[in-house]
Enzyme design. Sequence first.
Site, PDB file in Angstrom:
ATOM      1  N   ASP A 188       8.122  72.577 -12.646  1.00 16.55           N
ATOM      2  CA  ASP A 188       7.313  72.309 -13.830  1.00 16.55           C
ATOM      3  C   ASP A 188       8.236  71.768 -14.907  1.00 16.55           C
ATOM      4  O   ASP A 188       9.417  72.111 -14.952  1.00 16.55           O
ATOM      5  CB  ASP A 188       6.580  73.564 -14.318  1.00 16.55           C
ATOM      6  CG  ASP A 188       5.308  73.213 -15.078  1.00 16.55           C
ATOM      7  OD1 ASP A 188       4.204  73.347 -14.511  1.00 16.55           O
ATOM      8  OD2 ASP A 188       5.423  72.764 -16.253  1.00 16.55           O
ATOM      9  N   PHE A 209     -10.009  73.168  -3.687  1.00 19.79           N
ATOM     10  CA  PHE A 209     -11.344  73.697  -4.010  1.00 19.79           C
ATOM     11  C   PHE A 209     -11.312  75.136  -4.499  1.00 19.79           C
ATOM     12  O   PHE A 209     -12.357  75.762  -4.645  1.00 19.79           O
ATOM     13  CB  PHE A 209     -12.249  73.595  -2.772  1.00 19.79           C
ATOM     14  CG  PHE A 209     -12.466  72.184  -2.305  1.00 19.79           C
ATOM     15  CD1 PHE A 209     -13.419  71.376  -2.918  1.00 19.79           C
ATOM     16  CD2 PHE A 209     -11.707  71.645  -1.283  1.00 19.79           C
ATOM     17  CE1 PHE A 209     -13.608  70.055  -2.509  1.00 19.79           C
ATOM     18  CE2 PHE A 209     -11.889  70.329  -0.867  1.00 19.79           C
ATOM     19  CZ  PHE A 209     -12.843  69.527  -1.480  1.00 19.79           C
ATOM     20  N   ARG A 269     -11.262  78.541  -6.669  1.00 19.01           N
ATOM     21  CA  ARG A 269     -11.901  78.922  -7.940  1.00 19.01           C
ATOM     22  C   ARG A 269     -10.971  79.889  -8.659  1.00 19.01           C
ATOM     23  O   ARG A 269     -10.491  80.846  -8.051  1.00 19.01           O
ATOM     24  CB  ARG A 269     -13.233  79.651  -7.691  1.00 19.01           C
ATOM     25  CG  ARG A 269     -14.301  78.833  -7.029  1.00 19.01           C
ATOM     26  CD  ARG A 269     -15.375  79.755  -6.449  1.00 19.01           C
ATOM     27  NE  ARG A 269     -14.789  80.684  -5.464  1.00 19.01           N
ATOM     28  CZ  ARG A 269     -15.412  81.731  -4.953  1.00 19.01           C
ATOM     29  NH1 ARG A 269     -16.626  82.049  -5.345  1.00 19.01           N
ATOM     30  NH2 ARG A 269     -14.823  82.513  -4.059  1.00 19.01           N
ATOM     31  N   GLU A 270     -10.748  79.653  -9.936  1.00 18.30           N
ATOM     32  CA  GLU A 270      -9.970  80.618 -10.711  1.00 18.30           C
ATOM     33  C   GLU A 270     -10.674  81.967 -10.640  1.00 18.30           C
ATOM     34  O   GLU A 270     -11.898  82.035 -10.625  1.00 18.30           O
ATOM     35  CB  GLU A 270      -9.859  80.159 -12.172  1.00 18.30           C
ATOM     36  CG  GLU A 270      -8.898  79.004 -12.319  1.00 18.30           C
ATOM     37  CD  GLU A 270      -8.879  78.432 -13.729  1.00 18.30           C
ATOM     38  OE1 GLU A 270      -9.221  79.143 -14.676  1.00 18.30           O
ATOM     39  OE2 GLU A 270      -8.529  77.241 -13.858  1.00 18.30           O
ATOM     40  N   HIS A 329     -27.427  80.885 -10.854  1.00 17.41           N
ATOM     41  CA  HIS A 329     -27.524  81.896 -11.916  1.00 17.41           C
ATOM     42  C   HIS A 329     -27.693  81.184 -13.247  1.00 17.41           C
ATOM     43  O   HIS A 329     -26.798  80.469 -13.689  1.00 17.41           O
ATOM     44  CB  HIS A 329     -26.272  82.776 -11.945  1.00 17.41           C
ATOM     45  CG  HIS A 329     -26.070  83.522 -10.664  1.00 17.41           C
ATOM     46  ND1 HIS A 329     -26.886  84.565 -10.288  1.00 17.41           N
ATOM     47  CD2 HIS A 329     -25.189  83.346  -9.655  1.00 17.41           C
ATOM     48  CE1 HIS A 329     -26.511  85.006  -9.100  1.00 17.41           C
ATOM     49  NE2 HIS A 329     -25.487  84.273  -8.698  1.00 17.41           N
ATOM     50  N   CYS A 343     -12.700  72.373 -14.912  1.00 18.34           N
ATOM     51  CA  CYS A 343     -13.018  71.358 -13.890  1.00 18.34           C
ATOM     52  C   CYS A 343     -14.372  70.670 -14.075  1.00 18.34           C
ATOM     53  O   CYS A 343     -14.422  69.449 -14.226  1.00 18.34           O
ATOM     54  CB  CYS A 343     -12.944  71.975 -12.503  1.00 18.34           C
ATOM     55  SG  CYS A 343     -11.265  72.430 -12.044  1.00 18.34           S
TER      56      CYS A 343
HETATM   57  N1  LIG Z   1      -7.882  75.049 -12.287  1.00 22.63           N
HETATM   58  C1  LIG Z   1      -8.703  74.983 -11.245  1.00 22.63           C
HETATM   59  O1  LIG Z   1      -9.495  75.893 -10.977  1.00 22.63           O
HETATM   60  C2  LIG Z   1      -8.681  73.766 -10.343  1.00 22.63           C
HETATM   61  C3  LIG Z   1      -9.349  73.822  -9.104  1.00 22.63           C
HETATM   62  C4  LIG Z   1      -9.299  72.699  -8.272  1.00 22.63           C
HETATM   63  C5  LIG Z   1      -8.631  71.556  -8.675  1.00 22.63           C
HETATM   64  N2  LIG Z   1      -8.009  71.527  -9.901  1.00 22.63           N
HETATM   65  C6  LIG Z   1      -7.281  70.315 -10.283  1.00 22.63           C
HETATM   66  O2  LIG Z   1      -5.887  70.554 -10.095  1.00 22.63           O
HETATM   67  C7  LIG Z   1      -5.127  69.853 -11.072  1.00 22.63           C
HETATM   68  C8  LIG Z   1      -4.249  70.820 -11.847  1.00 22.63           C
HETATM   69  O3  LIG Z   1      -5.086  71.713 -12.554  1.00 22.63           O
HETATM   70  P1  LIG Z   1      -4.523  73.057 -13.207  1.00 22.63           P
HETATM   71  O4  LIG Z   1      -5.697  73.817 -13.690  1.00 22.63           O
HETATM   72  O5  LIG Z   1      -3.548  73.693 -12.276  1.00 22.63           O
HETATM   73  O6  LIG Z   1      -3.723  72.435 -14.464  1.00 22.63           O
HETATM   74  P2  LIG Z   1      -2.613  73.148 -15.374  1.00 22.63           P
HETATM   75  O7  LIG Z   1      -2.629  72.429 -16.645  1.00 22.63           O
HETATM   76  O8  LIG Z   1      -2.784  74.633 -15.322  1.00 22.63           O
HETATM   77  O9  LIG Z   1      -1.239  72.839 -14.601  1.00 22.63           O
HETATM   78  C9  LIG Z   1      -0.600  71.603 -14.573  1.00 22.63           C
HETATM   79  C10 LIG Z   1       0.907  71.850 -14.668  1.00 22.63           C
HETATM   80  O10 LIG Z   1       1.598  70.626 -14.414  1.00 22.63           O
HETATM   81  C11 LIG Z   1       2.746  70.586 -15.237  1.00 22.63           C
HETATM   82  N3  LIG Z   1       3.210  69.189 -15.284  1.00 22.63           N
HETATM   83  C12 LIG Z   1       2.603  68.108 -15.827  1.00 22.63           C
HETATM   84  N4  LIG Z   1       3.339  66.993 -15.606  1.00 22.63           N
HETATM   85  C13 LIG Z   1       4.435  67.377 -14.903  1.00 22.63           C
HETATM   86  C14 LIG Z   1       5.564  66.696 -14.372  1.00 22.63           C
HETATM   87  N5  LIG Z   1       5.707  65.369 -14.507  1.00 22.63           N
HETATM   88  N6  LIG Z   1       6.498  67.411 -13.726  1.00 22.63           N
HETATM   89  C15 LIG Z   1       6.367  68.740 -13.556  1.00 22.63           C
HETATM   90  N7  LIG Z   1       5.314  69.442 -14.024  1.00 22.63           N
HETATM   91  C16 LIG Z   1       4.355  68.776 -14.693  1.00 22.63           C
HETATM   92  C17 LIG Z   1       2.250  71.161 -16.545  1.00 22.63           C
HETATM   93  O11 LIG Z   1       3.301  71.624 -17.348  1.00 22.63           O
HETATM   94  C18 LIG Z   1       1.353  72.306 -16.053  1.00 22.63           C
HETATM   95  O12 LIG Z   1       2.074  73.517 -15.944  1.00 22.63           O
HETATM   96  C19 LIG Z   1      -6.154  69.113 -11.952  1.00 22.63           C
HETATM   97  O13 LIG Z   1      -6.317  67.813 -11.458  1.00 22.63           O
HETATM   98  C20 LIG Z   1      -7.420  69.921 -11.730  1.00 22.63           C
HETATM   99  O14 LIG Z   1      -8.584  69.158 -11.928  1.00 22.63           O
HETATM  100  C21 LIG Z   1      -8.019  72.615 -10.734  1.00 22.63           C
END
Ligand SMILES: NC(=O)c1ccc[n+]([C@@H]2O[C@H](COP(=O)([O-])OP(=O)(O)OC[C@H]3O[C@@H](n4cnc5c(N)ncnc54)[C@H](O)[C@@H]3O)[C@@H](O)[C@H]2O)c1
Length: 433
Positions: free
Chosen positions: A30, A152, A154-155, A254, A263
Amino acid sequence: MRITMIGAGYVGLVSGVCFADFGHHVTCVDNVEEKVAALKAGTIPIYEPGLDELVKSNVKAGRLMFTTDLKAAVAEADVVFIAVGTPSRRGDGHADLSYVYAAAKDIAHAMTGFTVVVTKSTVPVGTGDEVERIIRSERPDAEFAVVSNPEFLREGAAIADFKRPDRIVIGSEDERASEVMREVYRPLYLNSAPLFFCDRRTSELIKYAGNAFLAMKITFINEMADLCEKVGADVQKVAKGIGMDKRIGDKFLHAGPGYGGSCFPKDTMALVKTAQDNDSPVRLIETTVAVNDTRKRAMARKVIAACGGSVRDKKIAVLGLTFKPNTDDMRDAPSLSIIQALQDNGALVHAYDPEGMEAARGMLPDVDLGDSPYDIAKGADALVLVTEWDEFRALDLRRLKPIMNAPVLVDLRNVYPADEVHRYGFEYHGVGR
Ligand SMILES: NC(=O)c1ccc[n+]([C@@H]2O[C@H](COP(=O)([O-])OP(=O)(O)OC[C@H]3O[C@@H](n4cnc5c(N)ncnc54)[C@H](O)[C@@H]3O)[C@@H](O)[C@H]2O)c1
């Protein structure tokens, strides 16, 4: 397998630690130094049930590492996952791909030997082509393949979802890369998780189509809830009655305050934009987005009506701020719009959330945050249940009634049976009942 995960957020961290738990050697990268320092010190920067222990055990076993050094981590990897954010682009609602493209560029300069670059971030159709073009133009000599593998999970249930997925979608047009992906997920499909292979563009669209369909299903039942209120029907029974039909299914039916989170709002919007750009509008989703947008302020109007038509100078106690239970994620949470609308109408909002308080402090500076439901209910003119955390499911109504200014419960998640609430002398307002 040596796996490097770029981005240690909700998706990157959970995927990385689960791959490590399968026995792979994983490095999570990160670019936020404090995040990496915290992870190295054993502090998990997000709230996700079970994640803490899983990180600890895999770090201890020597299979999981954290770093800011992308170059070194990518150089030794067989597979590099891109799991950075793809938020809505300010101004036009397209997915902001700048983090994905920046990561692709960095990966290009760091990789050695045949490397599979996998986009796990949710990205619009054609992004894989662009990632491939970027890497090829930065490193014409490199041996690599770009694969799509949308996530896919889910948090709140992320680890179970990752380890026992309904399906794993892999978009690959390179046989060597497909073999590597089979190996990455082998520990899972021994467990008979269905691997679904398709071309890269199809895989990218599957993710958006899936989220858009679910958002539409939620919005459908929300509109049915409104109709139920007008005609004197019960939306929970309507949902049950239609959900028993296997063609419809009982999930995501629901009624509530509208979908939110990190998302659905951004992904539905991005799909609408992609479809418009390709002269093939998705009108059902355009409508879903519009209906959902207006719903949150409509929920505030429900609270105002429950308070006799005005909330000016009234104290409103809000239970739950995160977009759903079991996460600390506040991105696009319905609570934000509902609270804003209540404040616009002169309400004094007090709130409590089991895990979202830290994030809320930054996002809701004018809200008084309390220590418990009972703390914020003191002197309140209404209690509004916005997020259905378990600890709000069995509130002590006997204890709440005397401390409130008016015994009014607005239950935006239909957690409570109305007659039970009435028994304790409360006025009850649910959704679609
Ligand atoms: N959160 C969910 O439930 C979920 C579920 C499915 C898909 N997604 C998708 O997954 C992707 C990530 O979502 P997320 O919720 O984990 O986002 P997030 O913001 O929690 O995490 C992204 C991370 O990437 C890091 N980052 C950004 N650019 C970087 C780089 N160049 N080098 C290293 N680190 C870098 C950021 O600091 C951050 O910690 C998105 O496209 C989202 O749509 C999310």
